[in-house]
Design a protein around this motif. Sequence first.
Motif, PDB file in Angstrom:
ATOM      1  N   ASN A  11       0.823  -1.215   0.000  1.00  0.00           N
ATOM      2  CA  ASN A  11       0.000   0.000   0.000  1.00  0.00           C
ATOM      3  C   ASN A  11       0.854   1.261   0.000  1.00  0.00           C
ATOM      4  O   ASN A  11       0.442   2.289  -0.555  1.00  0.00           O
ATOM      5  N   ASN A  12       2.040   1.194   0.599  1.00  0.00           N
ATOM      6  CA  ASN A  12       2.936   2.347   0.599  1.00  0.00           C
ATOM      7  C   ASN A  12       3.530   2.602  -0.782  1.00  0.00           C
ATOM      8  O   ASN A  12       3.818   3.747  -1.149  1.00  0.00           O
ATOM      9  N   ILE A  13       3.704   1.543  -1.561  1.00  0.00           N
ATOM     10  CA  ILE A  13       4.318   1.661  -2.886  1.00  0.00           C
ATOM     11  C   ILE A  13       3.305   2.067  -3.951  1.00  0.00           C
ATOM     12  O   ILE A  13       3.631   2.791  -4.905  1.00  0.00           O
ATOM     13  N   LEU A  14       2.068   1.625  -3.804  1.00  0.00           N
ATOM     14  CA  LEU A  14       1.047   1.824  -4.843  1.00  0.00           C
ATOM     15  C   LEU A  14       0.923   3.251  -5.360  1.00  0.00           C
ATOM     16  O   LEU A  14       0.838   3.462  -6.576  1.00  0.00           O
ATOM     17  N   PRO A  15       0.899   4.282  -4.490  1.00  0.00           N
ATOM     18  CA  PRO A  15       0.749   5.652  -5.011  1.00  0.00           C
ATOM     19  C   PRO A  15       1.861   6.059  -5.966  1.00  0.00           C
ATOM     20  O   PRO A  15       1.629   6.847  -6.893  1.00  0.00           O
ATOM     21  N   PHE A  16       3.056   5.504  -5.789  1.00  0.00           N
ATOM     22  CA  PHE A  16       4.183   5.861  -6.654  1.00  0.00           C
ATOM     23  C   PHE A  16       4.076   5.161  -8.000  1.00  0.00           C
ATOM     24  O   PHE A  16       4.498   5.705  -9.025  1.00  0.00           O
ATOM     25  N   ILE A  17       3.493   3.969  -8.030  1.00  0.00           N
ATOM     26  CA  ILE A  17       3.282   3.255  -9.299  1.00  0.00           C
ATOM     27  C   ILE A  17       2.334   4.048 -10.185  1.00  0.00           C
ATOM     28  O   ILE A  17       2.528   4.156 -11.400  1.00  0.00           O
ATOM     29  N   LYS A  18       1.321   4.637  -9.576  1.00  0.00           N
ATOM     30  CA  LYS A  18       0.275   5.325 -10.330  1.00  0.00           C
ATOM     31  C   LYS A  18       0.744   6.622 -10.969  1.00  0.00           C
ATOM     32  O   LYS A  18       0.097   7.140 -11.875  1.00  0.00           O
ATOM     33  N   THR A  19       1.893   7.168 -10.523  1.00  0.00           N
ATOM     34  CA  THR A  19       2.381   8.428 -11.095  1.00  0.00           C
ATOM     35  C   THR A  19       3.005   8.231 -12.465  1.00  0.00           C
ATOM     36  O   THR A  19       3.148   9.179 -13.240  1.00  0.00           O
TER      37      THR A  19
ATOM     38  N   GLU B 294       6.101   7.459 -13.023  1.00  0.00           N
ATOM     39  CA  GLU B 294       7.519   7.791 -13.007  1.00  0.00           C
ATOM     40  C   GLU B 294       8.375   6.547 -12.816  1.00  0.00           C
ATOM     41  O   GLU B 294       7.889   5.504 -12.379  1.00  0.00           O
ATOM     42  N   ALA B 295       9.649   6.649 -13.146  1.00  0.00           N
ATOM     43  CA  ALA B 295      10.578   5.548 -12.922  1.00  0.00           C
ATOM     44  C   ALA B 295      10.765   5.342 -11.426  1.00  0.00           C
ATOM     45  O   ALA B 295      10.733   6.299 -10.643  1.00  0.00           O
ATOM     46  N   ILE B 296      10.966   4.078 -11.029  1.00  0.00           N
ATOM     47  CA  ILE B 296      11.065   3.735  -9.612  1.00  0.00           C
ATOM     48  C   ILE B 296      12.261   2.836  -9.366  1.00  0.00           C
ATOM     49  O   ILE B 296      12.488   1.866 -10.098  1.00  0.00           O
ATOM     50  N   LEU B 297      13.022   3.168  -8.331  1.00  0.00           N
ATOM     51  CA  LEU B 297      14.067   2.288  -7.821  1.00  0.00           C
ATOM     52  C   LEU B 297      13.673   1.856  -6.420  1.00  0.00           C
ATOM     53  O   LEU B 297      13.514   2.684  -5.526  1.00  0.00           O
ATOM     54  N   ASN B 298      13.484   0.543  -6.237  1.00  0.00           N
ATOM     55  CA  ASN B 298      13.193  -0.023  -4.922  1.00  0.00           C
ATOM     56  C   ASN B 298      14.528  -0.426  -4.292  1.00  0.00           C
ATOM     57  O   ASN B 298      15.215  -1.305  -4.791  1.00  0.00           O
ATOM     58  N   LEU B 299      14.900   0.224  -3.187  1.00  0.00           N
ATOM     59  CA  LEU B 299      16.224   0.054  -2.604  1.00  0.00           C
ATOM     60  C   LEU B 299      16.119  -0.577  -1.217  1.00  0.00           C
ATOM     61  O   LEU B 299      15.630   0.049  -0.279  1.00  0.00           O
ATOM     62  N   GLY B 300      16.544  -1.869  -1.123  1.00  0.00           N
ATOM     63  CA  GLY B 300      16.486  -2.574   0.162  1.00  0.00           C
ATOM     64  C   GLY B 300      17.784  -2.466   0.915  1.00  0.00           C
ATOM     65  O   GLY B 300      18.755  -1.898   0.419  1.00  0.00           O
ATOM     66  N   GLY B 301      17.764  -3.022   2.085  1.00  0.00           N
ATOM     67  CA  GLY B 301      16.989  -4.055   2.695  1.00  0.00           C
ATOM     68  C   GLY B 301      17.171  -5.410   2.024  1.00  0.00           C
ATOM     69  O   GLY B 301      17.909  -5.584   1.084  1.00  0.00           O
ATOM     70  N   GLY B 302      16.497  -6.399   2.641  1.00  0.00           N
ATOM     71  CA  GLY B 302      16.527  -7.746   2.117  1.00  0.00           C
ATOM     72  C   GLY B 302      15.810  -7.874   0.789  1.00  0.00           C
ATOM     73  O   GLY B 302      15.003  -7.024   0.394  1.00  0.00           O
ATOM     74  N   HIS B 303      16.093  -8.991   0.092  1.00  0.00           N
ATOM     75  CA  HIS B 303      15.479  -9.211  -1.222  1.00  0.00           C
ATOM     76  C   HIS B 303      13.988  -9.517  -1.113  1.00  0.00           C
ATOM     77  O   HIS B 303      13.271  -9.507  -2.105  1.00  0.00           O
ATOM     78  N   ASP B 304      13.516  -9.778   0.110  1.00  0.00           N
ATOM     79  CA  ASP B 304      12.086  -9.982   0.310  1.00  0.00           C
ATOM     80  C   ASP B 304      11.273  -8.759  -0.087  1.00  0.00           C
ATOM     81  O   ASP B 304      10.079  -8.867  -0.386  1.00  0.00           O
ATOM     82  N   HIS B 305      11.920  -7.587  -0.136  1.00  0.00           N
ATOM     83  CA  HIS B 305      11.193  -6.357  -0.461  1.00  0.00           C
ATOM     84  C   HIS B 305      10.785  -6.284  -1.929  1.00  0.00           C
ATOM     85  O   HIS B 305       9.968  -5.432  -2.301  1.00  0.00           O
ATOM     86  N   ILE B 306      11.333  -7.174  -2.763  1.00  0.00           N
ATOM     87  CA  ILE B 306      10.876  -7.164  -4.151  1.00  0.00           C
ATOM     88  C   ILE B 306       9.467  -7.741  -4.255  1.00  0.00           C
ATOM     89  O   ILE B 306       8.737  -7.452  -5.211  1.00  0.00           O
ATOM     90  N   PHE B 307       9.050  -8.561  -3.277  1.00  0.00           N
ATOM     91  CA  PHE B 307       7.695  -9.117  -3.321  1.00  0.00           C
ATOM     92  C   PHE B 307       6.624  -8.020  -3.247  1.00  0.00           C
ATOM     93  O   PHE B 307       5.744  -7.966  -4.123  1.00  0.00           O
ATOM     94  N   PRO B 308       6.625  -7.120  -2.260  1.00  0.00           N
ATOM     95  CA  PRO B 308       5.619  -6.052  -2.270  1.00  0.00           C
ATOM     96  C   PRO B 308       5.750  -5.124  -3.476  1.00  0.00           C
ATOM     97  O   PRO B 308       4.741  -4.599  -3.966  1.00  0.00           O
ATOM     98  N   PHE B 309       6.984  -4.945  -3.974  1.00  0.00           N
ATOM     99  CA  PHE B 309       7.189  -4.128  -5.170  1.00  0.00           C
ATOM    100  C   PHE B 309       6.484  -4.760  -6.367  1.00  0.00           C
ATOM    101  O   PHE B 309       5.742  -4.093  -7.110  1.00  0.00           O
ATOM    102  N   LEU B 310       6.657  -6.072  -6.552  1.00  0.00           N
ATOM    103  CA  LEU B 310       6.006  -6.777  -7.657  1.00  0.00           C
ATOM    104  C   LEU B 310       4.488  -6.796  -7.492  1.00  0.00           C
ATOM    105  O   LEU B 310       3.744  -6.652  -8.469  1.00  0.00           O
ATOM    106  N   CYS B 311       4.031  -6.974  -6.259  1.00  0.00           N
ATOM    107  CA  CYS B 311       2.580  -6.994  -6.010  1.00  0.00           C
ATOM    108  C   CYS B 311       1.956  -5.649  -6.360  1.00  0.00           C
ATOM    109  O   CYS B 311       0.855  -5.588  -6.936  1.00  0.00           O
ATOM    110  N   ALA B 312       2.645  -4.566  -6.011  1.00  0.00           N
ATOM    111  CA  ALA B 312       2.139  -3.229  -6.338  1.00  0.00           C
ATOM    112  C   ALA B 312       2.118  -3.018  -7.852  1.00  0.00           C
ATOM    113  O   ALA B 312       1.153  -2.470  -8.402  1.00  0.00           O
TER     114      ALA B 312
END
Length: 294
Positions: A87-95, A97-115
């Motif tokens: 839910n935190n990522i979704l508003p940025f997808i809708k703009t 714009e290009a996005i860089l998801n910067l982790g943290g563990g690789h588990d953070h790609i899961f919410p990124f992909l879901c968004a």
Amino acid sequence: MIDLKHLNKRNLDRVARNQEISKKTQLKILTASSDIGVVRNGGRRGSNFGPQAILSNLLKLASHQTENKFSIHEVGTSGFEQEAEINNILPFIKTGEAILNLGGGHDHIFPFLCALNKSYKKITVINIDAHLDTRQDKTYHSGTPFRQFSEIMDGEFHLVQFGIHDFANPDSNFLPLKNGKMDIVSFQEIKNNTSNFSLSSIPILNKILQNNYSDDHAIIFSLDCDAIDSGVMEGVSAVNHHGLPLYIVEEILEYLTSTFRIKFFGIYEYNPIYDNLSEKGSKAIANLIYKLIE
């Protein structure tokens, strides 16, 4: 008395001057400063400090732009709360714009992909990694995100695994995904087909990818830092004695941005606690991001 005006003036020429919070920018950097997924996977703590360390070096680099080019936003949560992170990522997808998801563990790609899946029903991930991150554990962590995503993916999913080590993956990791196609290119295959990394790796990638991607197709460049040679990248959660040369990663990133015009990126699992005093790993990753914003 020492006059330090020249140092203050130098600060005005750094990348930091192009950071903007409120305006529309070319790149949104979404940090996820948590290593709980790594800990769940039995890895070393410290990747939660990765985004801050990388950005600290990025902001010091010289800028040749005159306009605001990027903004930084924390989207991670204090716990392993993946739905909240989506839910935190979704508003940025809708703009758009290009996005860089910067982790943290690789588990953070899961919410990124879901968004991303909320807007894109065709998703291709080019994942540069030592590990497949397709473990079948019932507890989700940094080793499960791609199999976890394949279980709930709505649409077409293509996962390209690049730089994989056999010794770092049990047989179960190689089993097919529930929903999606997985192509695996091992470290040894890349080494053999590039004459010990002296030739381009792009022909190997081109055998898997096709140039018929449309606007409704999301292509994501994903880098788990433990894929890179430990001579450069010793500060990771699970360091390996073999790894891809950094220039191979740079080549792939430049190829994907120029040929496919991709706008979704993820970089994960840099661990500054285990880097040396020169911060060479952090600086290497900062330079990859620099290429995106400059």
